[in-house]
Design an enzyme around this catalytic site. Structure first.
Site, mmCIF file in Angstrom:
data_model
loop_
_atom_site.group_PDB
_atom_site.id
_atom_site.type_symbol
_atom_site.label_atom_id
_atom_site.label_comp_id
_atom_site.label_asym_id
_atom_site.label_seq_id
_atom_site.Cartn_x
_atom_site.Cartn_y
_atom_site.Cartn_z
ATOM 1 N N TRP A 62 -10.323 -5.410 -0.556
ATOM 2 C CA TRP A 62 -9.140 -4.685 -0.016
ATOM 3 C C TRP A 62 -9.156 -3.290 -0.490
ATOM 4 C CZ3 TRP A 62 -7.998 -2.630 -4.827
ATOM 5 C CH2 TRP A 62 -8.528 -3.268 -6.047
ATOM 6 N N GLY A 65 -8.982 -0.680 2.455
ATOM 7 C CA GLY A 65 -7.850 -0.448 3.335
ATOM 8 C C GLY A 65 -6.505 -0.421 2.450
ATOM 9 N N HIS A 66 -6.394 -0.690 1.231
ATOM 10 C CA HIS A 66 -5.175 -0.848 0.493
ATOM 11 C C HIS A 66 -5.111 0.223 -0.325
ATOM 12 C CE1 HIS A 66 -2.053 -2.404 -2.229
ATOM 13 N NE2 HIS A 66 -1.543 -3.012 -1.095
ATOM 14 N N ILE A 67 -4.446 1.298 0.475
ATOM 15 C CA ILE A 67 -4.293 2.751 -0.014
ATOM 16 C C ILE A 67 -5.390 3.495 0.098
ATOM 17 C CG2 ILE A 67 -2.952 4.180 -1.670
ATOM 18 C CD1 ILE A 67 -1.081 1.642 -0.505
ATOM 19 N N LEU A 72 -5.376 0.299 -4.682
ATOM 20 C CA LEU A 72 -4.724 -0.345 -5.738
ATOM 21 C C LEU A 72 -4.634 -1.697 -5.490
ATOM 22 C CD1 LEU A 72 -1.301 1.764 -5.796
ATOM 23 C CD2 LEU A 72 -3.063 1.747 -7.485
#
Length: 157
Positions: A62, A65-67, A72
């Site tokens: 993640w 792509g997660h911020i 995070l």
């Protein structure tokens, strides 16, 4: 106002698992990106407590792509890690080989961030244990601070 941490972590060596990843794999079927436990620090059926951890690395699926630029850990992945810890507890206590999946989550609150480089300490306290259902109070802790809490309900699938 956050509740107190379910158990005193000060008397534990958080870097010394009593159950390593290979032993976890004999109980928990998740692999590759969905493997969310690195070790178990304490398994205490008498007090209905289990404590495990996940080391958060820059190679988590993640992170990219997660911020982007400020990764995070998604809350749903924190809950998945806690659920895997609960499953380990359930399977070791009941000796049941059936799959224990999410039956529900309740009273979930996210209280802090989890980022690469963190060690996410996972705590589960068993509240109910039946042949087809288990209920746990769960928490995640980073650097002594509560980052999430919630009730996880597991159902045999």
């Amino acid at each position: 106002m956050p509740q107190d941490i379910l158990t005193d972590l000060n008397n534990l060596d958080l870097n010394k698992p009593t159950v390593d990843i290979e032993a976890i794999r004999t109980v928990i079927p998740h692999r590759y990106e969905m493997e969310q436990l690195n070790g178990i620090i304490k398994f205490d059926p008498e007090n209905k407590i289990i404590i495990g951890y996940k080391d958060i690395s820059n190679s988590e699926f993640w992170v990219r792509g997660h911020i982007p630029g400020r990764p995070l850990m998604p809350g749903v992945i924190m809950l998945e890690a806690a659920a895997q810890l609960c499953t380990y507890y359930y399977k070791k206590i009941t000796q049941d080989d059936r799959f224990l999946g999410f039956g529900g989550i309740d009273k979930v609150k996210f209280r802090g961030k989890v980022i690469p480089g963190d060690k996410l300490i996972l705590i589960a306290k068993n509240k109910e244990l039946r042949s087809r259902r288990a209920v746990f109070d769960t928490q995640g802790v980073v650097d002594g601070k509560l980052v999430f809490e919630g009730v996880i309900i597991g159902m045999v699938v």
